[in-house]
Motif scaffolding. Sequence first.
Motif, mmCIF file in Angstrom:
data_model
loop_
_atom_site.group_PDB
_atom_site.id
_atom_site.type_symbol
_atom_site.label_atom_id
_atom_site.label_comp_id
_atom_site.label_asym_id
_atom_site.label_seq_id
_atom_site.Cartn_x
_atom_site.Cartn_y
_atom_site.Cartn_z
ATOM 1 N N THR A 196 0.840 -1.210 0.000
ATOM 2 C CA THR A 196 0.000 0.000 0.000
ATOM 3 C C THR A 196 0.875 1.260 0.000
ATOM 4 N N LYS A 197 1.945 1.244 0.795
ATOM 5 C CA LYS A 197 2.855 2.406 0.811
ATOM 6 C C LYS A 197 3.454 2.630 -0.565
ATOM 7 N N GLY A 198 3.774 1.530 -1.253
ATOM 8 C CA GLY A 198 4.308 1.644 -2.611
ATOM 9 C C GLY A 198 3.302 2.308 -3.543
ATOM 10 N N TYR A 199 2.047 1.876 -3.460
ATOM 11 C CA TYR A 199 1.013 2.472 -4.327
ATOM 12 C C TYR A 199 0.790 3.948 -3.985
ATOM 13 N N ASP A 200 0.808 4.271 -2.676
ATOM 14 C CA ASP A 200 0.615 5.681 -2.284
ATOM 15 C C ASP A 200 1.704 6.553 -2.908
ATOM 16 N N ARG A 201 2.923 6.025 -2.903
ATOM 17 C CA ARG A 201 4.048 6.783 -3.439
ATOM 18 C C ARG A 201 3.898 6.991 -4.947
ATOM 19 N N VAL A 202 3.485 5.927 -5.623
ATOM 20 C CA VAL A 202 3.383 5.972 -7.089
ATOM 21 C C VAL A 202 2.230 6.876 -7.538
ATOM 22 N N LEU A 203 1.140 6.863 -6.772
ATOM 23 C CA LEU A 203 -0.003 7.729 -7.117
ATOM 24 C C LEU A 203 0.420 9.195 -7.156
ATOM 25 N N LYS A 204 1.345 9.556 -6.277
ATOM 26 C CA LYS A 204 1.790 10.957 -6.231
ATOM 27 C C LYS A 204 2.852 11.241 -7.287
ATOM 28 N N PHE A 205 3.558 10.214 -7.708
ATOM 29 C CA PHE A 205 4.736 10.397 -8.580
ATOM 30 C C PHE A 205 4.347 10.444 -10.060
ATOM 31 N N MET A 206 3.209 9.791 -10.386
ATOM 32 C CA MET A 206 2.914 9.571 -11.801
ATOM 33 C C MET A 206 2.466 10.847 -12.501
ATOM 34 N N LYS A 207 2.998 11.061 -13.707
ATOM 35 C CA LYS A 207 2.518 12.149 -14.568
ATOM 36 C C LYS A 207 2.981 11.850 -15.999
ATOM 37 N N TYR A 272 6.057 -14.047 2.587
ATOM 38 C CA TYR A 272 4.642 -14.056 2.192
ATOM 39 C C TYR A 272 4.415 -13.016 1.094
ATOM 40 N N SER A 273 3.622 -13.407 0.091
ATOM 41 C CA SER A 273 3.392 -12.552 -1.070
ATOM 42 C C SER A 273 2.173 -11.672 -0.894
ATOM 43 N N CYS A 274 2.257 -10.510 -1.521
ATOM 44 C CA CYS A 274 1.074 -9.679 -1.739
ATOM 45 C C CYS A 274 0.969 -9.508 -3.262
ATOM 46 N N ASP A 275 -0.228 -9.543 -3.786
ATOM 47 C CA ASP A 275 -0.442 -9.524 -5.242
ATOM 48 C C ASP A 275 -1.619 -8.591 -5.534
ATOM 49 N N VAL A 276 -1.297 -7.416 -6.077
ATOM 50 C CA VAL A 276 -2.317 -6.374 -6.251
ATOM 51 C C VAL A 276 -2.266 -5.829 -7.665
ATOM 52 N N THR A 277 -3.423 -5.534 -8.238
ATOM 53 C CA THR A 277 -3.458 -4.813 -9.509
ATOM 54 C C THR A 277 -4.364 -3.595 -9.385
ATOM 55 N N ARG A 278 -3.866 -2.482 -9.898
ATOM 56 C CA ARG A 278 -4.654 -1.255 -9.998
ATOM 57 C C ARG A 278 -4.380 -0.628 -11.365
ATOM 58 N N CYS A 279 -5.321 0.219 -11.801
ATOM 59 C CA CYS A 279 -5.150 0.945 -13.054
ATOM 60 C C CYS A 279 -5.393 2.418 -12.794
ATOM 61 N N PHE A 280 -4.395 3.238 -13.116
ATOM 62 C CA PHE A 280 -4.494 4.668 -12.838
ATOM 63 C C PHE A 280 -4.308 5.455 -14.137
ATOM 64 N N PRO A 281 -5.035 6.584 -14.278
ATOM 65 C CA PRO A 281 -4.840 7.427 -15.466
ATOM 66 C C PRO A 281 -3.534 8.224 -15.331
ATOM 67 N N VAL A 282 -2.764 8.273 -16.405
ATOM 68 C CA VAL A 282 -1.449 8.937 -16.356
ATOM 69 C C VAL A 282 -1.593 10.390 -15.895
ATOM 70 N N ASN A 283 -2.637 11.066 -16.372
ATOM 71 C CA ASN A 283 -2.767 12.501 -16.055
ATOM 72 C C ASN A 283 -3.679 12.775 -14.856
ATOM 73 N N GLY A 284 -4.089 11.703 -14.151
ATOM 74 C CA GLY A 284 -4.861 11.923 -12.930
ATOM 75 C C GLY A 284 -6.360 11.997 -13.134
ATOM 76 N N LYS A 285 -6.825 11.846 -14.376
ATOM 77 C CA LYS A 285 -8.269 11.948 -14.643
ATOM 78 C C LYS A 285 -8.668 10.882 -15.661
ATOM 79 N N PHE A 286 -9.634 10.037 -15.304
ATOM 80 C CA PHE A 286 -10.116 8.997 -16.229
ATOM 81 C C PHE A 286 -10.924 9.651 -17.356
ATOM 82 N N THR A 287 -10.816 9.128 -18.573
ATOM 83 C CA THR A 287 -11.729 9.551 -19.651
ATOM 84 C C THR A 287 -13.061 8.823 -19.448
ATOM 85 N N GLU A 288 -14.092 9.272 -20.168
ATOM 86 C CA GLU A 288 -15.403 8.632 -20.035
ATOM 87 C C GLU A 288 -15.326 7.151 -20.419
#
Length: 430
Positions: A196-207, A272-288
Motif C-alpha cells: 500500500t505504501k508503494g502504491y501511495d508513493r506511485v499515485l503521487k509520482f505519476m505524470k 509471504y506474497s502480496c499480489d495487487v493490480t490497480r489501473c491509474f490514469p497517467v494525467n490523474g483523470k479517467f476519460t469517459e
Amino acid sequence: MARYHQLSKDIYITNREKFTALLKPKSLAVFNSNDIYPTGADSTLPFKQHGDILALSGVDQEESILVIFPDAYKEEHREMLFLKETNDHIAVWEGAKLSKQQAFDVSGIKNVFWLTDFERIFKEVMSHTENVYLNTNEHLRANTTVQTREDRFVNWCKETYPAHTYQRAAPLMHQVRAIKTKDEIAAMQIAADITTKGYDRVLKFMKPGVWEFELEAEFMHEFLRNRSRGFAYTPIIGGGYNACVLHYIENNDQLKDGDLVLFDVGCEYANYSCDVTRCFPVNGKFTERQKEIYSAVLRVKKASEKLLVPGNNLVDYHKQVGEIMTQELLGLKLISQSDVDNQDPNWPAYKKYFMHGTSHYIGLDTHDVGLWTGVIEPGMVFTCEPGIYIPEENLGIRLEDDLVVTENGLINLTKHIPIEIEDVEAAMNN
Ligand code: GLY
Ligand code: MN
Ligand code: MN
C-alpha cells in the motif's frame, strides 16, 4: 539473520501438527531447502527458501533438511532439523548461520543436528519406518526443467532405499498451506501494508512523460525501506496497449497523457506474497471510456467477491464469474448475444476480453499451493482479479485484491489501496 521480524513459531508448530495428522501410521517425511541458483562465474541469485520447509519450520536458510517421523521409537527422532554447520570462516564471509538454539527459537524443533550427521541418523530412522513421504512439485502450473535440491534428494533416497514404500507429500502440503494460521495472515497483512505504501508513493509520482521503470523504482524504494526484500513476483507496469499484454514485464515505455497504466505489483514480507493490480490514469483523470470499462471490471470484482464464500467451490465459482462477466461484456456491446449463443463451452465468448482465471490461492507462493477444484474454506486467502482487455483501444483494465475467507465474510488485506474512481483521482490530485 533475516531482514524481517521473526514470525511466531506457533505457525510452524500448528502446520506440523496439521501435516502429521494427515500421515499414514509408520511414516516419515523429508523436506529440503531450495538451492542457491548459479547464474555464471561465481554469481548466484539471492536465496529464496522453499515454501514447504518454511511453512513447517520457518527455517529460512539454504541446505537445511526437515525430517518429521511422528512414530519414531526415539523421541529425538520425531522432529529433526539438519542445518549447515556454522563456523568462523562462514561467519566472516557470509555472516553466521543459525545456531542450534536459534533454529529452535525459530521453529520450536528441539532436535537440531548438523548436516554432517544426516546420512547416519537417516539410516537409523529409515530402518524403523515403512512409508516415506517425498516432496515433489505438483503445482498445476509448474513448468520447469531445472532439477531442484529436493529432486536430487528424491533420486538419492529412492536409489539408496529402494524397498521402502513411497508416498506423496505434495497433496498433504497443499491441504496444510491452503489454510493460513492467524500469524500467517498477520504477516500477509504486513506485506499488504508495505505494498500500500508503494502504491501511495506511485499515485503521487505519476505524470505524463514518466517512464514505467521509474514507477517500478518508486515501488522498490518503498518496499526495501520497510523490511521487504522486494517484489513478490516480477512486476507488471504497462501504459496504454502494454496493459493488454498479460505478462508485460519489460516496463520500459514512457507514459503518455490520456493513457491508463496497469500496475500488477506486490511485495513480499517474511516470504509471504502480496499480489495487487490497480489501473491509474497517467494525467490523474479517467476519460469517459476508461470509466465505463473500469466500472464494469469493478462491478464484476464486487459481485465475484460475494461468491468467494465458504461452501462454494472453485470450479463453480469460476463459472459463475464467467457468467457475470458475460453480462457486462454484453452491456458494453463488446460481445453479442449470438456470440454467447454459439460459444464453445470450453472457451466461452467472454474469454476474448477476459482470458485468465479470477482467483488463485496466495501465501508463501504468489500462486500458492491448494486444490484448484477444492471447496472454499475459512482461513483460505485468495486474490480476486477480473479484467477486460481491449487491445484495439490500447486499454487494459484489471483490478486485484488479496482476500481472507472467514465465517463472517472476506477480510480485504489490500483495501487501503484506492480503487473507486473518485478515490484514485483524489489521491492523484492531492
Ligand atoms: N501477478 C500475478 C497474478 O496476478 O496472478
Ligand atoms: Mn497480480
Ligand atoms: Mn494474482
